[in-house]
Each structure stands twice: as C-alpha cells, then as structure tokens.
Design an enzyme around this catalytic site. Sequence first.
Site, PDB file in Angstrom:
ATOM      1  N   HIS A  88       0.783  -1.104   0.164  1.00 19.46           N
ATOM      2  CA  HIS A  88      -0.068  -0.044   0.036  1.00 19.46           C
ATOM      3  C   HIS A  88       0.896   1.211  -0.081  1.00 19.46           C
ATOM      4  O   HIS A  88       0.357   2.411  -0.352  1.00 19.46           O
ATOM      5  CB  HIS A  88      -0.810   0.041   1.169  1.00 19.46           C
ATOM      6  CG  HIS A  88      -0.721   0.256   2.390  1.00 19.46           C
ATOM      7  ND1 HIS A  88      -0.402  -0.638   3.257  1.00 19.46           N
ATOM      8  CD2 HIS A  88      -0.531   1.494   3.257  1.00 19.46           C
ATOM      9  CE1 HIS A  88       0.118   0.058   4.523  1.00 19.46           C
ATOM     10  NE2 HIS A  88       0.076   1.414   4.394  1.00 19.46           N
ATOM     11  N   ASN A 215      -9.072  -4.466   6.748  1.00 22.15           N
ATOM     12  CA  ASN A 215      -8.184  -3.446   7.255  1.00 22.15           C
ATOM     13  C   ASN A 215      -8.437  -3.196   8.514  1.00 22.15           C
ATOM     14  O   ASN A 215      -9.676  -3.114   9.316  1.00 22.15           O
ATOM     15  CB  ASN A 215      -8.777  -2.158   6.380  1.00 22.15           C
ATOM     16  CG  ASN A 215      -7.617  -1.148   6.299  1.00 22.15           C
ATOM     17  OD1 ASN A 215      -6.370  -1.406   6.823  1.00 22.15           O
ATOM     18  ND2 ASN A 215      -8.087   0.037   5.883  1.00 22.15           N
ATOM     19  N   ASP A 224       1.081  -7.716   2.115  1.00 21.77           N
ATOM     20  CA  ASP A 224       1.359  -6.059   2.058  1.00 21.77           C
ATOM     21  C   ASP A 224       2.684  -5.761   1.950  1.00 21.77           C
ATOM     22  O   ASP A 224       3.299  -5.056   2.744  1.00 21.77           O
ATOM     23  CB  ASP A 224       0.657  -5.281   3.159  1.00 21.77           C
ATOM     24  CG  ASP A 224       0.306  -3.964   2.732  1.00 21.77           C
ATOM     25  OD1 ASP A 224       0.826  -3.426   1.862  1.00 21.77           O
ATOM     26  OD2 ASP A 224      -0.615  -3.245   3.413  1.00 21.77           O
ATOM     27  N   ASN A 330      -9.015   4.153   4.215  1.00 31.43           N
ATOM     28  CA  ASN A 330      -8.348   3.860   5.297  1.00 31.43           C
ATOM     29  C   ASN A 330      -8.260   4.779   6.477  1.00 31.43           C
ATOM     30  O   ASN A 330      -8.520   4.517   7.735  1.00 31.43           O
ATOM     31  CB  ASN A 330      -6.734   3.861   4.960  1.00 31.43           C
ATOM     32  CG  ASN A 330      -6.001   3.056   5.790  1.00 31.43           C
ATOM     33  OD1 ASN A 330      -6.189   2.217   6.334  1.00 31.43           O
ATOM     34  ND2 ASN A 330      -4.761   4.146   6.108  1.00 31.43           N
ATOM     35  N   SER A 668       3.980   2.115   8.392  1.00 34.08           N
ATOM     36  CA  SER A 668       3.702   1.316   7.451  1.00 34.08           C
ATOM     37  C   SER A 668       5.021   0.748   6.645  1.00 34.08           C
ATOM     38  O   SER A 668       5.788   1.865   6.331  1.00 34.08           O
ATOM     39  CB  SER A 668       2.617   1.402   6.686  1.00 34.08           C
ATOM     40  OG  SER A 668       1.509   0.854   6.987  1.00 34.08           O
ATOM     41  N   PHE A 684       2.332  -3.551   8.934  1.00 30.37           N
ATOM     42  CA  PHE A 684       1.452  -2.635   8.148  1.00 30.37           C
ATOM     43  C   PHE A 684       0.398  -2.221   8.701  1.00 30.37           C
ATOM     44  O   PHE A 684      -0.577  -1.533   7.953  1.00 30.37           O
ATOM     45  CB  PHE A 684       1.296  -3.528   6.718  1.00 30.37           C
ATOM     46  CG  PHE A 684       0.561  -4.692   6.995  1.00 30.37           C
ATOM     47  CD1 PHE A 684       0.975  -6.051   7.290  1.00 30.37           C
ATOM     48  CD2 PHE A 684      -0.660  -4.624   6.681  1.00 30.37           C
ATOM     49  CE1 PHE A 684       0.143  -7.029   7.497  1.00 30.37           C
ATOM     50  CE2 PHE A 684      -1.651  -5.944   6.904  1.00 30.37           C
ATOM     51  CZ  PHE A 684      -1.305  -6.840   7.159  1.00 30.37           C
ATOM     52  N   ASP A 685      -0.195  -2.602   9.870  1.00 29.53           N
ATOM     53  CA  ASP A 685      -1.426  -2.323  10.587  1.00 29.53           C
ATOM     54  C   ASP A 685      -1.456  -2.529  12.064  1.00 29.53           C
ATOM     55  O   ASP A 685      -0.378  -2.887  12.670  1.00 29.53           O
ATOM     56  CB  ASP A 685      -2.425  -2.996   9.988  1.00 29.53           C
ATOM     57  CG  ASP A 685      -3.796  -2.312   9.921  1.00 29.53           C
ATOM     58  OD1 ASP A 685      -3.791  -1.372  10.246  1.00 29.53           O
ATOM     59  OD2 ASP A 685      -4.704  -2.806   9.107  1.00 29.53           O
TER      60      ASP A 685
HETATM   61  N1  ARG Z   1      -4.466   0.285   7.757  1.00 34.10           N
HETATM   62  C1  ARG Z   1      -3.144   0.269   7.293  1.00 34.10           C
HETATM   63  C2  ARG Z   1      -2.810   1.699   7.266  1.00 34.10           C
HETATM   64  O1  ARG Z   1      -3.150   2.459   7.933  1.00 34.10           O
HETATM   65  C3  ARG Z   1      -3.335  -0.281   6.142  1.00 34.10           C
HETATM   66  C4  ARG Z   1      -3.794   0.462   4.677  1.00 34.10           C
HETATM   67  C5  ARG Z   1      -3.904   0.140   3.476  1.00 34.10           C
HETATM   68  N2  ARG Z   1      -4.873  -1.111   3.463  1.00 34.10           N
HETATM   69  C6  ARG Z   1      -6.031  -0.554   2.849  1.00 34.10           C
HETATM   70  N3  ARG Z   1      -6.930  -1.703   2.631  1.00 34.10           N
HETATM   71  N4  ARG Z   1      -6.546   0.609   2.644  1.00 34.10           N
HETATM   72  O2  ARG Z   1      -2.261   1.972   6.278  1.00 34.10           O
HETATM   73  N1  GLU Z   2      -1.235   1.094   7.623  1.00 36.91           N
HETATM   74  C1  GLU Z   2      -0.331   2.228   8.498  1.00 36.91           C
HETATM   75  C2  GLU Z   2       0.415   3.065   7.802  1.00 36.91           C
HETATM   76  O1  GLU Z   2       0.365   3.181   6.704  1.00 36.91           O
HETATM   77  C3  GLU Z   2       0.075   1.657   9.826  1.00 36.91           C
HETATM   78  C4  GLU Z   2      -1.050   1.255  10.597  1.00 36.91           C
HETATM   79  C5  GLU Z   2      -1.229   1.885  11.865  1.00 36.91           C
HETATM   80  O2  GLU Z   2      -1.695   3.046  11.805  1.00 36.91           O
HETATM   81  O3  GLU Z   2      -0.661   1.609  13.137  1.00 36.91           O
HETATM   82  O4  GLU Z   2       1.469   3.578   8.273  1.00 36.91           O
END
Ligand code: ARG
Ligand code: GLU
Length: 732
Positions: A88, A215, A224, A330, A668, A684-685
């Site tokens: 991503h 997500n 990812d 997101n 991420s 990644f999350d």
């Molecule tokens: N939650 C994660 C972050 O904040 C992954 C985001 C990308 N994935 C998605 N399905 N939008 O970036």
């Molecule tokens: N997916 C998030 C990023 O793009 C990380 C997830 C979080 O917020 O911890 O940095």
Amino acid sequence: MKRRLFLFASAASLSLLATWALAAEGKWTPRQVLQIDPAWLQQQGLELPPGQLWDEARGTGLLAAAVSITGCSAGFVSPDGLIVTNHHCLFGVVQEHSRPERDLITHGFLARSRPDELPSKTMRVTVPRRFTDVTDRIEAAASGAADPSARTRAITQAQRELVTACEKAPDAGCRVAVFDGGLQYVLIETIELRDVRLVYAPPRAIGEYGGEIDNWMWPRHTGDFAMARAYVSPEGRSAEFAPGNVPYRPEFHFPVARRGVGPGDFVMVLGYPGITYRSLIAEEMAERRDRFFPWREQVFGEWIRAIERTTEGSPDAQILVAADLKTIQNRYKNAQGQVAGFRRGRIVERQQEADDRLAAWAADRPEAAEVLAARDGLRDVLKERLETWERDFLLSLVPVGLTTVPGSAGTFSKMLYHAVTIAHLARERAKPDAQRTAGFTERDLPRLRDRAAREEKSTYLPADREVFALYLERLLALPETQRVPSVEQFFGKYRGAPVALRAHLEEVYKASALTSASTREGLLEAPEAALRERQDPLLAFGFAFDDDLTALRARLAAWEGRISVHRPTWRRAVIAHAGEPVAPDANSTLRVSFAHVKGYSPRDAVTYGPQTTLAGALEKHTGEEPFDLPERVRASAADAPGSRWADERLGDVPIGFLADGDTTGGNSGSPVVNGRGELVGLNFDRVWENVANDFGYNPAIARNVSVDIRYMLWMLDDIEGADALLKELGVR
Ligand code: ARG
Ligand code: GLU
C-alpha cells in the site's frame, strides 16, 4: 540542561532502567535506545550490542537502514539499494503506471531486470545522516518575540535558517523536528534520494487481500509487501531520474533472517511513526474524540460514496481514483476505530485523572505556578479554537501550506488544490524566499511541478466535481459566525440549492483552464497579474479562498506560539513525575519499538493466536473481491507446506503475525527485525482495539500487524520465479 535529559541526553547519563515497568510502551528515538539499560535489552532478546544499532559518535548505525519513503517506512535489504516496504506504500506508483490495457494494480508487477524497473516522480527516500539538538538555538531566537504570532514566526525563521545551512551539504535534505510541542527541537540531516523505482508489487488480490473489510483487523491474510530500488547519479550523488543512474549503495542494510519468527520471539519495529496525541491534556483529547474523528468519519464517508457513485461501471475511472479512494477509505475506518477506542478505553476520563494527579503532585513543588499556568494556557487556546472549529477543520482539509494541522491533506478536490496552489504560489513568489510559507520556496518548485503532474494521473473530473460540491455544501452550511468570505462571495447564492450548485460547478469546470493538464502546467509559475487577467473562474476563487486560508494560517500561528510555551512546561512536569524515560509523541522521525510476538484477547471469551497461514487465506477465499486469491497462488498452495519458506511449527507458509509493538500511521513498511537485526517481517497495520493507541499504550491490546517476510519470499520463489531478486536478498 536537565529538562532534556530523557529525550536526547548523552548515553552515559542514565542506565536506571533495570526494572522498567512498561517494556513495550514507547517509540524510542535512536539516542534514547542508548539510554536504556543494555542488560535489560539483552534480557528482552537483543543479541547485538546497542552501539551497533546506533553509534552516537557517528550519528548512524544499523537503524539507518530503516528509511522513510514518502509517508511510509521502508528498509534497505541489499547493498544495491533494494528496498522493501508495503504494497500500500507503493500503490501510488503502481496506480500511476496502470492503464486499462496494462493493469498493474490487478496483475502486479515484477521487473525481470533492472532496466525494467518503473520510475516515479513523487517517491522519495530519505536516509538519516545526522541528528543535532538545536533547542537552544530555537529558544534563543524565540525568546524576544513580542507576541505569540511573532514567536511562531521567529521559531519558523530559525528553523528555516538551520535547514538552509544544513542543505548546503551535498545531497542533504534537512528538517527541524519538533518533539512534544517544543520540548525539544532536533535538526535532522538526511540524504534525499529522488530516483526511486518500482521493482516488485504483487497483484492487488494478494497485496490488499481482505481489502477494507479486513483493514485495521486481525486475523489478517494480506501480502502487504512490495519492493523498490533507489538510484543515484554515476558519481554517487542524489539525482532526479535518469536512465544512466546507478543503484544507491547504502552503508547499512538488513539481511533476511535465516530462521523465521514464532510466538514469544523478540522483535524490533524500526520506522517513522507520523502523529500520536499522547502529550495532549484531557480536554484536548476530548476535542479529538468529540469533533475531529467524528467529522473525519462523516466527511470521508461522504467522499467515498461520491467517488464510488461517480465512477461506477467505469473501469478507467476506477483506476484513476484507486489510490486516493484507498487512502480516504483507510482514514475513514481509522476514524471509526479511534472513536470506538475512546469509548472502550475511557481514554479521556483516564487522561483527566492522570492530569489531575500531575497537577496535585506539582502543587507542592517550586515550579507549581508555572505548571498549572501551562495547563490553563493549553485550555485557553483550546477554548478559542473551539469557537471556529468547524470552519477551521474544513479549511484544513485543503493541503496548502497547512502542514501544521495534524491529519490534514485530503487529496480531493484536485481542482481546488490546483486553484489554490497556483494562486498561493504566485503570491509567495513575489516575496523573497525567506519570507514565504513552507512548501512554496524556490527549492520546492520542482516538487510542486511533480505533484501537479502526478495528480493528473489520478484525476477523474466527475468525481472531483462532486467532492468539490460536497465540500462547498459543508462550508455553506456553517453557522453565520463562521462563514467563509470567499465561499459566500462565489457560491453564497447556492446555499440550499444542491442541483443549481452542481450545474454551476459544471460550468465553472468547463470554463476553467485548470482542468487541462497542459494549460495548467504553464500557469503554475505565472505571476498574479497574468493569472488574474485570464478571468478564469476557478483561479478567481482560488485567489479569494487563499485569502481565507491565509487568515487561518495567521490564527494557527498565534495558537501555536502559545502552545510552544505551555506544552513543553507541562511535558517537563510529566517527565519529572514519571521518573523514567518517556518517549515523545510520534513526529515522523526515526523510532524503535521493542516488542514480542504474541496474540491477545479482543473481548470476553475470545483469544487470538499471533500467526496466520496460507491455509487461512484459502479459507477466506470466496472468489469475490476482496477475497479472490489469484489462480496460480491457489494452485501452488497445496505444495506450500513442503516449501522451504514454510514454518516448521505451523506446517505452512506463514502470512501475518502480531506483536505488542508501539506503532502508528507512518509505521507502515517498517522493517521488523529479530534480536540479530535480521529482517523477519514488515509492519503494516494495527488491530481494531488498538487504533486509539495514539492516545495511550494499553499492553493488553496493543498489537501491531506485520506480514511475515517468508510470505514474500514464497511469492518471489514459488510463484514468480524471481531468481535475481532472491539472489540479491541473499537467500538463493
Ligand atoms: N490500515 C493500514 C494503514 O493504515 C493499511 C492501509 C492500506 N490498506 C487498505 N486496505 N486501505 O495504512
Ligand atoms: N497502515 C498504517 C500506515 O500506513 C500503519 C497502521 C497504523 O496506523 O498503525 O502507516
């Protein structure tokens, strides 16, 4: 300099942490890592001497193999500038190169040889080179200021001078990072690499498996991961893309671990967390709970529906909006998670208790008056901010010189973005460089040009217009005391008239030169008079709207000036009260989180294990997006247990794992390494219960989600046959 002891004091000054209460809490700065008792770190599982992670004298170390890549984190994994990060994080590059007839989003991309790697104009990699405490310099500059606005100006000016001087060094990209609202200022010198190319991205059905449904959740089966490579000129200098450039050779890189991770293992998450809010007082947290996140949820939800509606049935349009839509989705779900987390964790109530305890503790100390006045000062600023909160929130969504507003920078509407950017730049260019707003100096010009060109590749006018209309409707619906002059002047007569407003906007878009990329390009650097002469309706609004943004900037500067006095005072008391190191709030600087792989219990009677497998991904497969694994992956899955990338204990290729790391957005792509500094995964999350961790760490539910590097290696090996890359990664 007692007050700065905990953030960046010399390494020798404290090793008092043998009994450290909340081990996993804290996004530690490289210098703080050296303040932590090495025996404790060893006990946690660190096998390297801490000095190998960071060498204070040289201002570098293995940690410098963790780099920042436009809003995300990443890690060098070869001596030839190969970088791993999240799918991503590179999705924008994938999207930029996708066409309906060559759909890299759907099919993924692998460069079979280096000349095939795909350049990007806006991706930048910054490698840390030196950190210098400049708090004294900044404070000296600010001390004589006549009022809060002048104070902010003085601080900004001093920062700019430091940055300008710093950037005289070859290849340097510099910034002054502010810690906890002004408790400390650190000049960070980096090497800025501007030729970054896409090497590998899996198909979306792998890289985004589970999509928005999974997500911010666990259990997770998302691959990812993606790869890029940084290039420099043949002389080894940072340079824009050129076919003759050569791979950058980093001093440090992470070798891939020979043995994968398992439950209980020690890991470190190395990256660039963006924003957290732990240094706020309770009332300020309530503003996030009651206004900021609920408004984000509403506004972004509205935008998502508009974009989906206007692109429905058109694959071409869907490719254009894909990256932006994903970002907005997101943030939308993040906002929901924050609100839920506030309730669940009683975060404001608990912060109130902590603040009151601190006030009571400070009351018998010599600095009592100052500390209590700081709290009152922060409350007063907040009270003023709330008076025009709705207006300021909406204006802050336009990403023009408002980087000081945490969480701003929406990417829609692009026409509004272009109009205001062109107008603002024309005005700023009439001033000497040193007096311009951030992001609009001469050195920012190439970046603004690249951004404008890049935005074109994700512009779909019907969606853009509808988001613009929705935005205007919200501005028109503001209470009378908060109305925005430019919006009233240009669109006031359409209040309560949605159909007429949209018909009018259609005319405006038709009449404006801004909707054409080639014309727009010529306007970016035109002087105000020439722009005005065109009588372009979007540009005319851009100039007027820019006046309103300038007024907002002035208000923000005055508040910031006051906060920069009060917040450090309050935080010094918090740190003195804690009596042990306190990690500063995230500010997009390099941090380390120490963690262990482990599951958790999200709610009564439910326990989550810490690892997922390929079999679990198949279990979720329905054949329908976002649970539609590619055929060739499903076909190979049967052989996965016998693959060299399978985990012995799990008897399958591992996909995701949980750890109790302290992470946030921006983390991420963070390399997750074992006690020997070897790569085992990529963060990644976070899990749903942990989204509000931005306001405080709760060890019971603080879990970050990483993808196991063995899943990527399995893809490269068993699915792609990417021998050259495997060799470069040292695993072939
Ligand atoms: N939650 C994660 C972050 O904040 C992954 C985001 C990308 N994935 C998605 N399905 N939008 O970036
Ligand atoms: N997916 C998030 C990023 O793009 C990380 C997830 C979080 O917020 O911890 O940095």
